[in-house]
Design a protein around this motif. Structure first.
Motif, PDB file in Angstrom:
ATOM      1  N   VAL A 135       5.845  -8.380  -3.997  1.00 38.99           N
ATOM      2  CA  VAL A 135       6.797  -7.273  -3.711  1.00 38.99           C
ATOM      3  C   VAL A 135       6.029  -5.885  -4.166  1.00 38.99           C
ATOM      4  CG1 VAL A 135       9.071  -6.097  -4.495  1.00 38.99           C
ATOM      5  CG2 VAL A 135       8.899  -8.553  -4.513  1.00 38.99           C
ATOM      6  N   PRO A 136       5.939  -4.911  -3.208  1.00 37.18           N
ATOM      7  CA  PRO A 136       5.284  -3.701  -3.448  1.00 37.18           C
ATOM      8  C   PRO A 136       5.810  -2.973  -4.569  1.00 37.18           C
ATOM      9  CG  PRO A 136       5.850  -3.914  -1.038  1.00 37.18           C
ATOM     10  CD  PRO A 136       6.439  -5.079  -1.804  1.00 37.18           C
ATOM     11  N   ALA A 137       5.142  -2.028  -5.134  1.00 38.08           N
ATOM     12  CA  ALA A 137       5.673  -1.400  -6.469  1.00 38.08           C
ATOM     13  C   ALA A 137       6.453  -0.185  -6.113  1.00 38.08           C
ATOM     14  CB  ALA A 137       4.391  -0.900  -7.243  1.00 38.08           C
ATOM     15  N   ILE A 138       6.388   0.285  -4.816  1.00 36.16           N
ATOM     16  CA  ILE A 138       7.367   1.282  -4.294  1.00 36.16           C
ATOM     17  C   ILE A 138       8.581   0.585  -3.515  1.00 36.16           C
ATOM     18  CG2 ILE A 138       5.715   2.958  -4.018  1.00 36.16           C
ATOM     19  CD1 ILE A 138       5.445   2.409  -1.085  1.00 36.16           C
ATOM     20  N   PRO A 139       9.793   1.041  -3.298  1.00 41.85           N
ATOM     21  CA  PRO A 139      10.773   0.634  -2.698  1.00 41.85           C
ATOM     22  C   PRO A 139      10.594   0.599  -1.179  1.00 41.85           C
ATOM     23  CG  PRO A 139      11.280   2.836  -3.533  1.00 41.85           C
ATOM     24  CD  PRO A 139      10.049   2.456  -4.065  1.00 41.85           C
ATOM     25  N   ILE A 140       9.989  -0.426  -0.750  1.00 38.21           N
ATOM     26  CA  ILE A 140       9.395  -0.459   0.654  1.00 38.21           C
ATOM     27  C   ILE A 140      10.918  -0.268   1.849  1.00 38.21           C
ATOM     28  CG2 ILE A 140       9.740  -3.024   0.972  1.00 38.21           C
ATOM     29  CD1 ILE A 140       6.771  -0.783   1.791  1.00 38.21           C
ATOM     30  N   LEU A 172       0.233  14.203   5.361  1.00 42.09           N
ATOM     31  CA  LEU A 172      -0.119  13.700   3.689  1.00 42.09           C
ATOM     32  C   LEU A 172      -0.763  12.444   3.845  1.00 42.09           C
ATOM     33  CD1 LEU A 172       3.601  14.521   2.106  1.00 42.09           C
ATOM     34  CD2 LEU A 172       1.355  15.467   1.535  1.00 42.09           C
ATOM     35  N   GLY A 173      -1.452  12.135   4.747  1.00 45.05           N
ATOM     36  CA  GLY A 173      -2.282  11.095   5.051  1.00 45.05           C
ATOM     37  C   GLY A 173      -3.245  10.604   3.801  1.00 45.05           C
ATOM     38  N   TRP A 174      -3.978  11.577   3.590  1.00 47.24           N
ATOM     39  CA  TRP A 174      -5.031  11.307   2.456  1.00 47.24           C
ATOM     40  C   TRP A 174      -4.384  11.122   0.930  1.00 47.24           C
ATOM     41  CZ3 TRP A 174      -8.831   9.866   0.429  1.00 47.24           C
ATOM     42  CH2 TRP A 174      -9.767  10.387  -0.425  1.00 47.24           C
ATOM     43  N   THR A 175      -3.286  11.768   0.782  1.00 48.87           N
ATOM     44  CA  THR A 175      -2.422  11.755  -0.363  1.00 48.87           C
ATOM     45  C   THR A 175      -1.964  10.208  -0.448  1.00 48.87           C
ATOM     46  OG1 THR A 175      -2.049  14.018  -0.444  1.00 48.87           O
ATOM     47  CG2 THR A 175      -0.802  12.648  -1.770  1.00 48.87           C
ATOM     48  N   MET A 176      -1.378   9.824   0.470  1.00 46.93           N
ATOM     49  CA  MET A 176      -0.529   8.519   0.665  1.00 46.93           C
ATOM     50  C   MET A 176      -1.401   7.345   0.949  1.00 46.93           C
ATOM     51  SD  MET A 176       2.742   9.885   2.515  1.00 46.93           S
ATOM     52  CE  MET A 176       4.022  10.724   1.579  1.00 46.93           C
ATOM     53  N   ALA A 177      -2.742   7.457   1.277  1.00 45.73           N
ATOM     54  CA  ALA A 177      -3.488   6.246   1.806  1.00 45.73           C
ATOM     55  C   ALA A 177      -3.504   5.138   1.106  1.00 45.73           C
ATOM     56  CB  ALA A 177      -4.912   6.781   2.350  1.00 45.73           C
ATOM     57  N   ALA A 178      -3.825   5.345  -0.225  1.00 47.71           N
ATOM     58  CA  ALA A 178      -4.238   3.970  -0.972  1.00 47.71           C
ATOM     59  C   ALA A 178      -2.863   3.451  -1.295  1.00 47.71           C
ATOM     60  CB  ALA A 178      -4.977   4.464  -2.255  1.00 47.71           C
ATOM     61  N   GLY A 179      -1.800   4.037  -1.549  1.00 49.53           N
ATOM     62  CA  GLY A 179      -0.416   3.559  -1.980  1.00 49.53           C
ATOM     63  C   GLY A 179       0.234   2.883  -0.624  1.00 49.53           C
ATOM     64  N   SER A 180      -0.214   3.595   0.717  1.00 47.08           N
ATOM     65  CA  SER A 180       0.414   2.778   1.927  1.00 47.08           C
ATOM     66  C   SER A 180      -0.288   1.584   2.026  1.00 47.08           C
ATOM     67  CB  SER A 180       0.178   3.634   2.892  1.00 47.08           C
ATOM     68  OG  SER A 180       0.884   4.833   2.977  1.00 47.08           O
ATOM     69  N   GLY A 181      -1.852   1.650   1.980  1.00 50.83           N
ATOM     70  CA  GLY A 181      -2.645   0.566   2.055  1.00 50.83           C
ATOM     71  C   GLY A 181      -2.127  -0.788   1.231  1.00 50.83           C
ATOM     72  N   LYS A 182      -1.951  -0.330  -0.027  1.00 43.33           N
ATOM     73  CA  LYS A 182      -1.682  -1.334  -1.052  1.00 43.33           C
ATOM     74  C   LYS A 182      -0.365  -2.094  -0.727  1.00 43.33           C
ATOM     75  CE  LYS A 182      -1.988  -2.964  -5.935  1.00 43.33           C
ATOM     76  NZ  LYS A 182      -1.310  -4.316  -5.620  1.00 43.33           N
TER      77      LYS A 182
END
Ligand SMILES: Cc1cc2nc3c(=O)[nH]c(=O)nc-3n(C[C@H](O)[C@H](O)[C@H](O)COP(=O)(O)OP(=O)(O)OC[C@H]3O[C@@H](n4cnc5c(N)ncnc54)[C@H](O)[C@@H]3O)c2cc1C
Length: 420
Positions: free
Chosen positions: A407-412, A387-397
């Motif tokens: 604080v990231p927008a996802i529960p890190i 899922l690396g393409w799907t998750m790339a922008a979110g992971s990078g941010k």
């Protein structure tokens, strides 16, 4: 603050971009001569929160045993890779328990949804061109069991915002008319209108170009051979061209990340799972596919990417062997013949580009993002697997935000390495 990122694939490039946005000085180091030359080069191109389920689903062990030694198996375990998988493989299977699998699927869909929103914004704001389509993806099913399975996963993900439509045979052909010639083989499918697709390599190249214009430095052709740990902090990366110092370091080296962590005593439970693709010109095929089709039974996906068609699939546990094995390419051709027989018959076979890459698969099927226990200035962005393409922008941010004290927008906490 100067941040050094190892790896200019999807994870390294997106992390660099968002760090640059925070006004941070960034250097990206990669052994290749350009961005996205390894696993981010020719993946299936699908942006699919709908496929957030880890590959170690309940029943993985029995499937692996059934497929042992079958050269056309969707998941193939090579005997020489078994020693390197010993402990990891056991934990991979433990994570296939129903409750764990469901929990991990939800972690993935959260990151995937977040990521896709960010990618849409990036594409629009920076006018990035990456052969993007937004018509959703289609899972075509050849038997009732796989249709039931796909529908039940879709129902599970629906409360997390994954839209879906369960289709009968006519519905499948209405959604993707190019499947008309094989409609007799398909009993139904699931359409996910919120999914998208695009070329990851093109995105990385365009994004790295814009990042460079905004001050991010890329040092290509530079192999990182180690990290220098001094008094609980990383002081520099060692490279063939000498050490490079920085204040903060991010390992985004895909399947090779564990090899960089190991000398520091950092165990990163990520292993390479090899996949293949073939890409060919679409040619004169006006009635060709409009959206990506994943064929559940054949374990392959066919994605239209601008003037090209890409077929991707297969998962092989074979260590870091990067041989493009002819039998696996022939296998993909065979799958294409069963999905789009008319195209397979008339495509220009001399123009086919075969490729393989290593999905960095984490033992629980969820990425590893954030700080490490070995050095307080060392961060990870890896383990996105299929899922690396799907998750790339979110992971990078998320990683860029953490480094910059936001604080990231996802529960890190769901993605940190200390969950193991
Ligand atoms: C066949 C296939 C199909 C796929 N399809 C999809 C899909 O449809 N949708 C989806 O979401 N995902 C898909 N994926 C997964 C996705 O492609 C990967 O998860 C993603 O590309 C991983 O990106 P990365 O940046 O972590 O790794 P990479 O792209 O491999 O980047 C790592 C970088 O680190 C560099 N590097 C490594 N070691 C060193 C070192 N020692 N020194 C310097 N540089 C180093 C490498 O050169 C490389 O550029 C697919 C993968 C495969 C194989």
């Amino acid at each position: 603050m100067h941040v050094l990122i190892v790896g200019a694939g999807l994870m390294g490039t997106t992390t660099a971009w968002y760090l640059g946005r925070h006004g941070v000085e960034v250097t990206v180091v990669d052994r290749a001569e350009a961005a996205a030359m390894e696993t981010s080069f020719a993946n299936a191109g699908m942006l699919t929160p709908s496929m957030a389920d880890p590959w170690n689903a309940p029943g993985t062990l029995s499937r692996l045993i059934r497929w042992l030694g079958r050269e056309d198996a969707p998941m193939l375990l090579r005997p020489h890779a078994i020693p390197s998988l010993a402990g990891w493989g056991l934990k991979f299977l433990v994570n296939a328990r129903e409750s764990t699998f469901r929990r991990n699927t939800l972690k993935n869909v959260t990151l995937a949804n977040y990521s896709l929103d960010l990618l849409r914004d990036l594409g629009t704001e920076l006018e990035l061109s990456y052969d993007h389509t937004a018509g959703g993806t289609l899972r075509a099913c050849r038997d009732q069991a796989s249709l039931d399975h796909a529908a039940s996963l879709a129902e599970f993900l629906a409360p997390r915002g994954v839209e879906f439509r369960v289709l009968d045979r006519q519905g499948v052909v209405a959604t993707e008319p190019a499947l008309g010639p094989v409609s007799g083989k398909i009993i139904g499918g699931v359409h996910y209108p919120g999914d998208e697709s695009g070329d990851a390599h093109m995105l990385c190249r365009s994004l790295s170009r814009v990042a460079r214009q905004q001050g991010v430095r890329f040092r290509f052709g530079t192999v990182v051979t180690g990290l220098r740990l001094e008094a609980g902090r990383i002081a520099a990366v060692e490279t063939g061209a000498g050490p490079i110092e920085a204040d903060v370091f991010v390992l985004a080296a895909g399947s090779f990340t564990p090899l960089l962590g190991r000398p520091l005593g950092l165990k990163i439970p990520v292993r390479p799972v090899k996949g293949y693709s073939i890409t060919a010109p679409r040619g004169d095929w006006p009635e060709g596919p409009r959206i990506p089709v994943a064929d559940d039974h054949l374990h392959a996906a066919v994605t239209p990417l601008g003037g090209r068609i890409r077929v991707a699939g297969t998962a092989e546990f074979t260590g870091y062997d990067d041989t493009v094995t002819p039998s696996r390419i022939a296998n993909l051709m065979g799958l294409l013949e069963r999905i789009y027989p008319e195209y397979a018959a008339r495509m220009d076979r001399n123009a086919i580009e075969p490729w393989c890459g290593f999905r960095p698969v984490c033992v629980d099927g969820v990425p590893i993002l954030g700080e490490t226990p070995v050095a307080d200035n060392l961060y990870l962005n890896t383990g996105q697997g299929h899922l690396g393409w799907t998750m790339a922008a979110g992971s990078g941010k998320a990683v860029a935000d953490l480094i910059c004290g936001q604080v990231p927008a996802i529960p890190i906490i769901d993605y940190r390495i200390d969950r193991f």
